[in-house]
Design a protein around this motif. Structure first.
Motif, PDB file in Angstrom:
ATOM      1  N   ALA A  50       0.845  -1.192   0.000  1.00  0.00           N
ATOM      2  CA  ALA A  50       0.000   0.000   0.000  1.00  0.00           C
ATOM      3  C   ALA A  50       0.878   1.238   0.000  1.00  0.00           C
ATOM      4  N   TYR A  51       0.369   2.297  -0.598  1.00  0.00           N
ATOM      5  CA  TYR A  51       1.076   3.580  -0.561  1.00  0.00           C
ATOM      6  C   TYR A  51       0.075   4.710  -0.723  1.00  0.00           C
ATOM      7  N   ALA A  52       0.489   5.899  -0.280  1.00  0.00           N
ATOM      8  CA  ALA A  52      -0.306   7.104  -0.502  1.00  0.00           C
ATOM      9  C   ALA A  52       0.264   7.830  -1.709  1.00  0.00           C
ATOM     10  N   ALA A  53      -0.595   8.521  -2.462  1.00  0.00           N
ATOM     11  CA  ALA A  53      -0.132   9.298  -3.618  1.00  0.00           C
ATOM     12  C   ALA A  53      -0.926  10.592  -3.699  1.00  0.00           C
ATOM     13  N   GLY A  54      -0.272  11.615  -4.247  1.00  0.00           N
ATOM     14  CA  GLY A  54      -0.927  12.911  -4.406  1.00  0.00           C
ATOM     15  C   GLY A  54      -1.171  13.585  -3.069  1.00  0.00           C
ATOM     16  N   GLY A  55      -2.122  14.499  -3.057  1.00  0.00           N
ATOM     17  CA  GLY A  55      -2.478  15.169  -1.820  1.00  0.00           C
ATOM     18  C   GLY A  55      -1.815  16.520  -1.654  1.00  0.00           C
ATOM     19  N   HIS A  80      -4.805  13.119  -0.159  1.00  0.00           N
ATOM     20  CA  HIS A  80      -4.150  12.097  -0.965  1.00  0.00           C
ATOM     21  C   HIS A  80      -5.122  10.953  -1.247  1.00  0.00           C
ATOM     22  N   LEU A  84      -4.061   0.279  -2.487  1.00  0.00           N
ATOM     23  CA  LEU A  84      -3.744  -1.114  -2.149  1.00  0.00           C
ATOM     24  C   LEU A  84      -3.426  -1.810  -3.460  1.00  0.00           C
TER      25      LEU A  84
ATOM     26  N   ARG B 107      -4.432  -0.144   7.245  1.00  0.00           N
ATOM     27  CA  ARG B 107      -3.269   0.327   6.488  1.00  0.00           C
ATOM     28  C   ARG B 107      -1.985   0.245   7.315  1.00  0.00           C
ATOM     29  N   SER B 111       2.286  -2.112   3.837  1.00  0.00           N
ATOM     30  CA  SER B 111       3.671  -1.706   3.607  1.00  0.00           C
ATOM     31  C   SER B 111       4.187  -0.782   4.704  1.00  0.00           C
ATOM     32  N   GLN B 186       4.835   9.406   3.763  1.00  0.00           N
ATOM     33  CA  GLN B 186       3.973   8.215   3.670  1.00  0.00           C
ATOM     34  C   GLN B 186       3.333   7.919   5.022  1.00  0.00           C
ATOM     35  N   ARG B 189       0.582  10.307   5.806  1.00  0.00           N
ATOM     36  CA  ARG B 189      -0.586  10.075   4.952  1.00  0.00           C
ATOM     37  C   ARG B 189      -1.279   8.735   5.241  1.00  0.00           C
TER      38      ARG B 189
END
Lengths: 377, 377
Positions: A50-55, A80, A84, B107, B111, B186, B189
């Motif tokens: 999983a990762y966060a993007a944008g925001g 953001h 998953l 979450r 990761s 990360q 977020r």
């Protein structure tokens, strides 16, 4: 596996015949293959995470004082998307990025309300890498840079109607929505509130950032309902979006400035169904990728006084104007009403209903027809 | 695999020697096993999906009128947990149910902030079925039966301190928290707000319901921080909880009525660290299962004026009283401060840090020591 090998060892070390070892080898071979090949029901992943993007960020205005913390000395990351991802063995070259609709999260694409494989698992079993997105201000991406008031006001029956399951507590005749109170309860419990106002551009930026940060050169975007507007925005932001399949977009259609159709009157609670203007230059991005839009059943062809379904009559009409506009400018967009291709009884959540395999076959055909299904080299 | 078989066929069909087929069979055997067993980096799932468990309902007070919808005619399902489950091939008999801490969701176990395998993947690779829970009023389980106001007030730096990463922007010396601004972003977020007030009993009921609805006869519960209180509550509700591993519980310790220690004074912003009374009969459930509690580094042994770390001094002290009380009543609880077993530099998120493999080895040892790691029959 170990039991099989032990058995082989016991039976095959008898050297009374020169042929026996070879026969035993063949038997062993079959046994090993049966034991080790994954069945159609398993999913082998080479990676998941999983990762966060944008925001965006609200920056601190002064240094942090741990002994006297105050808001001015602190920052906030929000707006953001949370992604998953799962990469199956032998994955196809293009992964699929999936954004949910209003009142939903990535959960929308997991198990169906009656506990069967949802779109996530079905795509994995067809060797697509999947990226499930919680949009900005939703689900596990709940941190928002704008405040929100959550009222906990009851609304199940409204959405039941708006999603065309029926007029509560009745079901429309022939509905494919999973039957029984248990499935309906699971459905109601997969709803989750927005933790800040919905913003199509922000959500589109989120999809684009999710693809950018995935390490892939591009991806297919699947959207549902409210998320449809984010899909169009994403394609206008990033050329890494190689195709869009949109399940029942219900707002936020874009047209070139000067070509926006008049709002469509209807009997819903949402007023006239209006579209938005964008610069022609931006709109042209939508002409460079294949686009398919699906609608289900129980959508009236003519004006209806049912406020829930009449909304979708307007949506389909606008979607057809949208596709026509894209195609007029050289693009490749199509609107498919599932009953027109012999698939009946679907509500707004067609990809999660009893006939979801059939519904998703349409999607897989769209991928194949547009050569989006190539295996990775 | 096919290439291997072809090669076998070519080299092994020479019948000039009676022994050769047997030797070839051995070579084939090795080749097949090498080719078919998934590498240590893949995860093969026999099932994955999602479901809601537990929760409550605000019932409608009158029939729904689709032409004039009003709150009295509608219901709301809320306060459930949302569970993401994955069953690996050759799974062990006991699955693991994982609940996050405050400001987090499932979450938290995916990761790490620097993009490596989190606790979820590591447990899967050790053949444990995993059930990742979004607690009531959090993440994808956001529907709440009580209203909430989300303020979007900046607070990153406060939590950075409270989670013992350092005093922002400094890191504590020797910190195992992933380095660099990208990992920190990360982390910020992955925070997500509560969409209703936290309720330890409700959350405990959610864990118990998640196990009940899993189809398994029992499970191991892993909690983090605020979620710790839900773990104790769950074990007092359901005898299907076979063990609890709690990472840094920071509130909601329970003691039998009449045995509650005095609140522990400290220099935090949360006031004296108090515990709660429960009937002895309920408490006894905690004496019937193995319990381990882990704390990381940077926790002062003596009173400190650092408001963030002094909180944890009080928490550890209360945790030790809690474990002593369980053991006094015949139970098996232990508190492990990681520096005492030679593991240094961990913050509040020890299972997601640079040395997480080492941290999680402690957990796997706890499972093994308590025979929680048996393979399914």
């Amino acid at each position: 596996m170990r039991a099989m090998l032990k058995n082989y060892s016991k039976n095959c070390n008898d050297k009374t015949s020169a042929l026996k070892p070879a026969l035993c080898a063949a038997a062993l071979c079959a046994a090993l293959l049966a034991g080790c090949s994954s069945s159609a029901d398993t999913i082998t992943l080479t990676a998941q995470g999983a990762y966060a993007a944008g925001g965006s960020v609200i920056e601190a205005k002064e240094p942090y004082d741990p002994y006297h913390p105050k808001a001015e000395g602190m920052s906030l990351h929000g707006d953001h998307v949370s992604v998953l991802y799962q990469i199956p063995e032998h994955a196809r070259a293009l992964p699929v990025f999936m954004l949910h609709g209003a009142g939903q999260s990535a959960r929308t694409y997991m198990s169906t309300p009656d506990g069967r494989d949802g779109l996530q698992n079905i795509l994995l079993k067809h060797d697509y890498a999947v990226y499930l997105i919680d949009g900005p201000r939703r689900g596990q991406a709940g941190r928002s840079t704008v405040p929100a008031e959550l009222t906990a006001s009851p609304d199940n029956e409204f959405w039941y109607g708006q999603f065309r399951m029926g007029l509560y507590p009745e079901r429309y005749t022939g509905s494919q929505f999973p039957e029984g109170s248990k499935a309906l309860e699971q459905f109601f419990r997969q709803m989750t509130p927005a933790t800040g106002s919905y913003d199509a551009v922000l959500s589109g930026e989120g999809i684009a950032a999710a693809i950018e940060d995935s390490g892939f050169d591009g991806g297919i975007v699947i959207t549902h309902s409210q998320g449809g507007s984010a899909g169009w925005q994403a394609a206008m932001i990033s050329d890494k979006i190689k195709a869009i399949a949109s399940y029942e977009p219900g707002s936020g259609f874009v047209f070139p400035e000067g070509e926006v159709p008049a709002p469509i009157a209807n009997h819903s609670f949402f007023g006239d169904f209006a579209a938005e203007a964008v610069p022609l230059e931006d709109f042209m991005a939508l002409t460079r990728i294949p686009i398919v839009i699906y609608y289900g059943d129980f959508i009236p062809k003519a004006e209806s006084d049912n406020p829930h379904t009449d909304y979708w009559r307007a949506a389909v009409k606008m979607a057809r104007e949208f596709a026509a506009c894209i195609n007029r400018h050289g693009g490749h967009a199509q609107v498919i009403e599932l009953p027109d291709v012999g698939i009946h009884g679907n509500t707004h959540f067609m990809f999660a209903e009893r006939n979801n395999a059939e519904v998703i076959d349409q999607l897989l055909s769209f991928f194949a027809q547009n050569k989006l299904d190539a295996k990775a080299k």
